[in-house]
Structure formats: structure tokens, C-alpha cells
Design an enzyme around this catalytic site. Structure first.
Site, mmCIF file in Angstrom:
data_model
loop_
_atom_site.group_PDB
_atom_site.id
_atom_site.type_symbol
_atom_site.label_atom_id
_atom_site.label_comp_id
_atom_site.label_asym_id
_atom_site.label_seq_id
_atom_site.Cartn_x
_atom_site.Cartn_y
_atom_site.Cartn_z
ATOM 1 N N GLY A 134 31.493 49.971 52.400
ATOM 2 C CA GLY A 134 30.612 49.755 51.264
ATOM 3 C C GLY A 134 29.555 48.734 51.630
ATOM 4 N N GLN A 176 23.437 42.386 49.980
ATOM 5 C CA GLN A 176 23.929 42.093 51.328
ATOM 6 C C GLN A 176 22.867 42.309 52.402
ATOM 7 O OE1 GLN A 176 27.791 44.429 50.700
ATOM 8 N NE2 GLN A 176 28.361 42.782 52.115
ATOM 9 N N CYS A 186 34.769 41.389 54.153
ATOM 10 C CA CYS A 186 33.421 41.590 53.627
ATOM 11 C C CYS A 186 32.414 41.420 54.753
ATOM 12 C CB CYS A 186 33.150 40.575 52.522
ATOM 13 S SG CYS A 186 31.504 40.687 51.798
ATOM 14 N N LEU A 187 31.435 42.296 54.793
ATOM 15 C CA LEU A 187 30.393 42.196 55.812
ATOM 16 C C LEU A 187 29.584 40.908 55.680
ATOM 17 C CD1 LEU A 187 29.156 45.903 55.781
ATOM 18 C CD2 LEU A 187 30.669 44.812 57.460
ATOM 19 N N HIS A 200 34.828 45.522 44.649
ATOM 20 C CA HIS A 200 34.234 44.609 45.631
ATOM 21 C C HIS A 200 32.710 44.754 45.641
ATOM 22 C CE1 HIS A 200 34.311 42.565 49.710
ATOM 23 N NE2 HIS A 200 33.102 43.108 49.690
ATOM 24 N N GLU A 201 32.230 45.981 45.734
ATOM 25 C CA GLU A 201 30.780 46.197 45.788
ATOM 26 C C GLU A 201 30.117 45.852 44.454
ATOM 27 O OE1 GLU A 201 29.477 46.480 48.636
ATOM 28 O OE2 GLU A 201 31.402 46.875 49.605
ATOM 29 N N HIS A 206 29.354 42.206 44.107
ATOM 30 C CA HIS A 206 28.132 41.768 44.781
ATOM 31 C C HIS A 206 26.926 41.833 43.841
ATOM 32 C CE1 HIS A 206 29.336 41.004 48.869
ATOM 33 N NE2 HIS A 206 29.939 42.176 48.973
#
Length: 190
Positions: free
Chosen positions: A46, A51, A99-100, A141-142, A145
Site C-alpha cells: 500500500g 508518503q 511502513c514504507l 494503515h493506508e 496516512h
């Protein structure tokens, strides 16, 4: 399509609520294509627009699921409803999340087991489905953000301390930190 640098915790766009998308046009579709490309090169499941430094309410995902939802998609201006998050401590063996934007780290976090999401695709068409298990976790999670939250902001006290120590040790938590998928080493070792 282009791969964008991924912002690391501390970048202001990650810590504020993203703005709604107002125009469904070629610029939006190009951004979505870039987001898919960036997510794929980063080996992510994702990626939210903040991000990559874009403060808009968009995220893309790629995750097989048993819920009948497309295994790959985009949500623009989504809304999310979840079941109750269990109050017990997370299981580190089963509930560790990464997480990225906190690259290379993973910490246990409880999430709701079920989620219902609705929003729009890149053309402005309606999208709605339900998700369970890890797919529900990915959507939560997304979506976080888009509200200016990282998963480390939701950790219990024990793991939040560990996360803060890791962020400090790596020199994160300040603006200007990024990594570029496909150029910089994969922080998760894929």
C-alpha cells in the site's frame, strides 16, 4: 510513470490531515500511476499520497484477499468504518506491522479485524467493499496516512518507546528525510 522518493517520519505532510481530491482528471490519473509504480518498486502492499509528499486523500494497494475485492486498486477520498479494535496486547508473532515511511522497522499493533471502505476510483467512479484480516489491516494503515497518522502513532506504550528510540537513532523525526525505491537499498530486505 515515475518512481517518487518516499517521505520518512518527521516530514510535515505525513503528520497532517490530507486534503480531499477535487478534480478527477489526467493529472490525478498520472499521480495514481506514479503511486502504483512507486509502491511496486518499493515492494509495498500500500502507498498513500502523503508518503510521496502529496497531501491528498488517495491511496493505492496491492494485496490478495478472500473478501472478493480487487487485489489491486485505488481509493480516492475514502471513508472507513471498522469493527472494534481488541483491547488486548498485540501478538508480536502475528500482528507486527511495517511502513514504507518508517523503513525497515516493524512493531506489533492491534487493528480491527473487519473494515468497510468506500470512495472513488481515479475516474470518479464509486468503489466500496469490505475487508477482513490482513487486508483490513492494510486498508486501516493506508487510511491512517490520510489523517496524518503513522502506525507508530497507534502503538501501545511499550512499543511506542521502542519506536521513538529507533526513530531517534536513525536521525528521523525531522523534515527532509526520504528514500528512493529502486535506487536506495530496500529497507525491508526484499
Amino acid at each position: 510513470m515515475a518512481v517518487h522518493p518516499i517521505t520518512i517520519t518527521g516530514e510535515p505532510v505525513l503528520h497532517r490531515r490530507a486534503l480531499p481530491v477535487e478534480h478527477f482528471d489526467d493529472n490525478l490519473r498520472a499521480l495514481i500511476a506514479d503511486m502504483f509504480e512507486t509502491m511496486d518498486v518499493a515492494n509495498g502492499v500500500g502507498l498513500a499520497a502523503p508518503q510521496i509528499g502529496v497531501g491528498l486523500r488517495i491511496f493505492v494497494y496491492a494485496m490478495a484477499n478472500d473478501d472478493g475485492a480487487p487485489p489491486r486498486g485505488v481509493l480516492v477520498n475514502p471513508t472507513l468504518v471498522t469493527s472494534k479494535v481488541p483491547g488486548s496486547a498485540p501478538d508480536p508473532a502475528e500482528e507486527s506491522e511495517g511502513c514504507l515511511s518508517v523503513p525497515g522497522e516493524a512493531f506489533p499493533l492491534r487493528r480491527a479485524e473487519w473494515a468497510k471502505i468506500s470512495g472513488f476510483d481515479g475516474d470518479g467512479g464509486p468503489v466500496a467493499f469490505e475487508a477482513t484480516g490482513w487486508f483490513a489491516r492494510c486498508l486501516q494503515h493506508e487510511y491512517d496516512h490520510l489523517d496524518g497518522l503513522l502506525y507508530v502513532d497507534r502503538l501501545n506504550a511499550r512499543y511506542a518507546r521502542k519506536a521513538r528510540k529507533s526513530v531517534t537513532a536513525r536521525g528521523w523525526g525531522v523534515p527532509g528525510r526520504t528514500w528512493l525505491p529502486g535506487v536506495d537499498p530496500d529497507p525491508f530486505g526484499h
